[in-house]
Design a protein around this motif. Structure first.
Motif, short mmCIF file in Angstrom:
data_model
loop_
_atom_site.label_atom_id
_atom_site.label_comp_id
_atom_site.label_asym_id
_atom_site.label_seq_id
_atom_site.Cartn_x
_atom_site.Cartn_y
_atom_site.Cartn_z
N PRO A 320 39.73 35.98 -47.78
CA PRO A 320 39.99 36.94 -48.98
C PRO A 320 39.15 36.83 -50.01
N THR A 321 38.39 36.01 -50.21
CA THR A 321 37.37 35.97 -51.30
C THR A 321 36.34 36.89 -51.15
N ILE A 322 35.48 36.88 -50.12
CA ILE A 322 34.66 37.89 -49.99
C ILE A 322 34.89 39.21 -49.41
N SER A 323 36.35 39.19 -48.94
CA SER A 323 36.55 40.58 -48.07
C SER A 323 37.28 41.51 -49.20
N PHE A 324 38.07 40.71 -49.85
CA PHE A 324 39.05 41.41 -50.99
C PHE A 324 38.87 41.12 -52.44
N GLY A 325 37.90 40.08 -52.59
CA GLY A 325 37.94 39.61 -54.20
C GLY A 325 39.16 39.06 -54.60
N ILE A 326 39.74 38.49 -53.74
CA ILE A 326 41.22 37.66 -53.86
C ILE A 326 40.49 36.06 -53.56
N PRO A 327 40.58 35.33 -54.65
CA PRO A 327 40.16 33.88 -54.29
C PRO A 327 41.43 33.41 -53.68
N SER A 329 41.76 29.80 -53.70
CA SER A 329 42.18 28.76 -54.29
C SER A 329 41.40 28.79 -55.47
N GLY A 330 41.54 27.81 -56.65
CA GLY A 330 41.08 27.54 -57.75
C GLY A 330 39.55 27.38 -57.46
N ALA A 331 39.20 26.80 -56.41
CA ALA A 331 37.74 26.42 -56.26
C ALA A 331 36.88 27.99 -56.16
N MET A 332 37.82 28.57 -55.13
CA MET A 332 37.32 30.07 -54.68
C MET A 332 37.13 31.02 -55.93
N ALA A 333 38.23 30.79 -57.15
CA ALA A 333 37.95 31.49 -58.06
C ALA A 333 36.53 31.33 -59.02
N ILE A 334 36.19 30.05 -58.93
CA ILE A 334 34.77 29.64 -59.57
C ILE A 334 33.80 30.27 -58.59
N PHE A 335 34.00 30.10 -57.37
CA PHE A 335 32.79 30.71 -56.38
C PHE A 335 32.68 32.10 -56.60
N LEU A 336 33.99 32.79 -56.66
CA LEU A 336 34.05 34.43 -56.94
C LEU A 336 33.13 34.68 -58.17
N GLY A 337 33.34 33.85 -59.11
CA GLY A 337 32.36 33.97 -60.27
C GLY A 337 30.88 33.74 -60.18
N ALA A 338 30.66 32.91 -59.15
CA ALA A 338 29.23 32.57 -59.01
C ALA A 338 28.81 33.77 -58.22
N PRO A 346 32.51 41.56 -54.06
CA PRO A 346 33.29 41.24 -53.02
C PRO A 346 33.81 42.53 -52.43
N GLY A 347 34.32 42.57 -51.20
CA GLY A 347 34.54 43.83 -50.63
C GLY A 347 33.61 44.20 -49.30
N ARG A 348 33.44 45.59 -48.97
CA ARG A 348 32.62 46.01 -47.87
C ARG A 348 31.28 45.90 -48.03
N ASP A 349 30.71 45.92 -49.07
CA ASP A 349 29.20 45.34 -49.17
C ASP A 349 28.76 43.99 -48.58
N MET A 350 29.84 43.06 -48.74
CA MET A 350 29.37 41.63 -48.45
C MET A 350 29.87 41.70 -46.67
N LEU A 351 30.41 42.87 -46.15
CA LEU A 351 30.66 42.56 -44.67
C LEU A 351 29.50 43.60 -44.23
N THR A 352 28.88 44.38 -44.83
CA THR A 352 27.97 45.51 -44.32
C THR A 352 26.66 45.34 -44.85
N THR A 353 26.28 45.67 -46.04
CA THR A 353 24.93 45.69 -46.56
C THR A 353 24.57 44.10 -46.79
N HIS A 354 25.04 43.36 -47.20
CA HIS A 354 24.85 41.89 -47.35
C HIS A 354 25.56 40.89 -46.40
#
Length: 668
Positions: A320-327, A329-338, A346-354
């Motif tokens: 959910p973090t890389i697909s929808f921008g929904i972390p 867990s708390g650790a994934m919230a920090i990773f989302l910030g990274a 997060p979203g379609r670019d992470m599953l297509t362009t990147h």
């Protein structure tokens, strides 16, 4: 997709990405050994170091820390009976009894083996789900992402243990704080109160490391003893070895596989994750076993189940973090910030362009889990000694990293003020039982939600939005989550404590103060937004309109808690001054530590940044740690060398000069 899979592996194996991945693994293993620290602490400390790095290398290092933190935390759980992290609580039930029987190596060998397997399974599930995720994400528009983000925030609040109302209210506060500065759709700044440093909004890194880092260092300093009991030594039974544990893991491989899949599934659900998955896995293996009499007495299955599940959570939470921008867990919230810091959305670019970057994350998890497990097997005897490190040796180094980490984002004293302020907020939330991860998630997801809402308001009518099948489905999910959360609150079904704080009258008073402060913030935020343009005011006004009743719900809940306390205490004990004074007496060491940290920051513009940090380090070791002159001198000299080499020579950090002393002759 196969080409991107190979490209992702190439990104990880190329230099220096592989070096940073291994460095993250080593650092994560070390932090996991020490109770109270872990992957989140490692990410907080190393996040500022990723600025300027290649994205694949930076993300690999952070994932390396997270992937192995729940491998090495088994050391403290098995050897000492102390949870190395929230994900290692259930491991104690059978792991520590095995250690008492002299089977510590067997327990550790099995735990390390299934930890690696669980991490690999989670990563493979993530890779296998990418084709479905690509189709799903492409079908999602701005309305869906907005509703989905609400679902994610609401689920985080819904799994905030026995503080559900506080969790949702904290998420709303995070949303409001994310609105500080210039909005995406207007040139008129919001909530900046005439301070120029707020025009660009509150910086993410100082908020994160202040909210989580300072309270944990306060607790570590306040304990005033070594982290582990130096007398906790156990004998070694005949036949006890790492390989015996490996054989047990292979023997019970189907338990490991089932619990790994369970961990991956729980990881996908935002807000659950490692804090509950070990108990779910342990309950699963007990319920499905015919012979249950040995559980809790040293059954190897009671080690295999939670350890395989908690390492699989990372792969699931990335979905959910890389697909929808929904972390997830708390650790994934920090990773989302990274991810955001390094320019990824997060979203379609992470599953297509990147997509190659996404596959590099999967490879990083797989490699980190295998390397981490092998390293722990090789070093299991030696690394147990790290659990006996005096906490006073950890605090000054970590505080230095936190101060410099906040400083790297924006080298100004205002950044350190924000860092310290959120440290105080984090401490008060911890004492009052307010879960902190929802606030961070709201802060991270606020801009994403506002952009989605703004685009939806401009491009679609209300009828268009509510007639979309995906929106209807997500709204139904939201209603179900909301119903379950309300029912849980109404029936008091959830007794889990997310923020472990002693229930007292003083904690209720502090919680009430936080709720009143939140209500005032929401009321002012709504009032101030009335004069802005429609698009600039839309999201803040919606947030504030929802936030006020949430804050009132916290007050209603605290009123019930107060009534329960009042029935058992005298009138004198219920007095505000008496209750708060009693809390201050209990927390005097933690508050003294906070004051020490604050004085160190205040001294920076007076003495200069480097002299203030080194003076803080030396005085802390003398006053708090009671170390002798030689040890203090060597430690402080090592910190000075580290600051010079890393921050001055490598990162070319502009240090804050002294207002009264000219240090230019020292060329630093």
């Amino acid at each position: 997709m196969f080409a991107e899979l190979v490209a992702g592996l190439g990104l990880i194996l190329q230099w220096p990405s592989v070096f940073y991945l291994l460095a993250g693994v080593v650092f994560g293993l070390f932090l996991g050994i020490i109770p109270g620290l872990g992957g989140i602490t490692g990410m907080i400390v190393l996040l500022p170091f990723t600025f300027g790095m290649e994205p694949a290398a930076a993300l690999a290092m952070l994932l390396g820390i997270l992937a192995v933190g729940q491998t090495s935390d088994t050391i403290a759980s098995v050897m000492l009976g102390i949870p190395g992290s929230v994900a290692a609580q259930a491991t104690i039930l059978d792991g520590h009894p095995m250690a008492k029987k002299g089977l510590a190596q067997t327990a550790l060998g099995a735990a390390f083996t299934v930890s690696a397997a669980g991490g690999v399974v989670g990563a493979l599930v993530l890779a296998a789900s990418l084709p479905i995720l690509i189709w799903l994400v492409l079908a999602f528009g701005s309305p869906e992402f907005f509703v989905l983000a609400i679902v994610g925030l609401f689920m985080v609040g819904a799994v905030s243990g026995n503080a559900i109302s506080k969790g949702v209210a904290a998420a709303a506060v995070g949303l409001l704080l994310s609105q500080v500065g210039y909005p995406v759709t207007s040139s008129t700044p919001r909530y900046w109160f005439g301070y120029d440093f707020l025009l660009d909004g509150l910086p993410l890194v100082p908020v994160v490391i202040g909210l989580f880092g300072i309270p944990e260092m306060m607790a570590l300093a306040g304990r005033g003893t070594s982290i582990a009991d130096t007398n906790a030594e156990v004998a070694r039974a005949q036949g006890d070895s790492i390989m015996a544990g490996v054989r047990e893991a292979i023997k019970h491989r189907w338990i490991a596989l089932r619990c790994s899949m369970l961990g991956t599934y729980i990881g996908i659900l935002p807000g659950l994750g490692a804090s509950v998955v070990d108990w779910l896995a342990y309950g699963h293996v007990v319920q499905t076993s015919k012979d249950k009499e040995n559980f809790g007495k040293g059954d190897i299955r009671g080690v295999i189940a939670p350890e395989s599940a908690n390492n699989a959570v990372l792969g699931g939470s990335l979905i959910p973090t890389i697909s929808f921008g929904i972390p997830g867990s708390g650790a994934m919230a920090i990773f989302l910030g990274a991810l955001t810091i390094h320019g990824f959305v997060p979203g379609r670019d992470m599953l297509t362009t990147h997509l190659d970057i996404t596959f590099s994350m999967i490879w990083a998890i797989i490699i980190a889990n295998i390397v981490g497990a092998l390293a722990m097997m090789a070093w299991s005897k030696q690394v147990t000694k790290a659990a006996y490190i005096d906490g006073h040796l950890i605090v000054p180094a970590v505080i230095t990293f936190l101060i410099m980490g906040a400083w790297l984002v924006s080298p100004a004293m205002s950044t350190l003020v924000i860092f310290l302020l959120f440290g105080v907020v984090g401490y008060l939330m911890k004492v009052a039982g307010w879960p902190r991860p929802p606030l961070l998630l709201g802060f991270v997801l606020g801009p994403v939600m506002e952009e989605a809402l703004t685009i939806t308001a401009q491009s679609s009518t209300f009828v268009d939005v509510i007639s979309r099948p995906t929106v209807i489905a997500l709204v139904l999910v939201l209603l179900v989550v909301g119903y379950l959360a309300i029912r849980s609150v109404w029936k008091n079904e959830n007794t889990t404590e997310i923020e472990a704080s002693r229930k007292s009258v003083a904690s209720i008073y502090i919680s009430v103060a936080l709720a009143l402060l939140a209500a005032v913030m929401f009321a002012y935020g709504f009032y101030a937004a009335r004069g802005w343009t429609f698009l600039s005011s839309l999201f803040p006004m919606v947030t504030c309109a929802v936030g006020v009743p949430l804050a009132l719900a916290v007050l209603w809940k605290d009123r019930k808690l107060y009534s329960e306390q009042a029935a058992a205490l005298s009138a004198r004990s219920l007095g505000v001054m008496h209750a708060v004074g009693e809390l201050f007496h209990e927390q005097k060491k933690e508050l003294a530590a906070l004051l020490t940290f604050a004085v160190a920051i205040i001294a920076i513009p007076i003495l200069g940044q480097v002299p203030a940090i080194l003076l803080f380090t030396a005085l802390y070791l003398v006053v708090w740690g009671r170390y002798r002159f030689v040890a203090v001198t060597l430690y402080t000299a090592a910190m000075a060398a580290l600051i010079y080499a890393l921050y001055h020579r490598m990162l070319h950090t502009p240090f804050e000069p002294s207002a009264f002393i000219d240090w230019s002759w020292f060329n630093l």
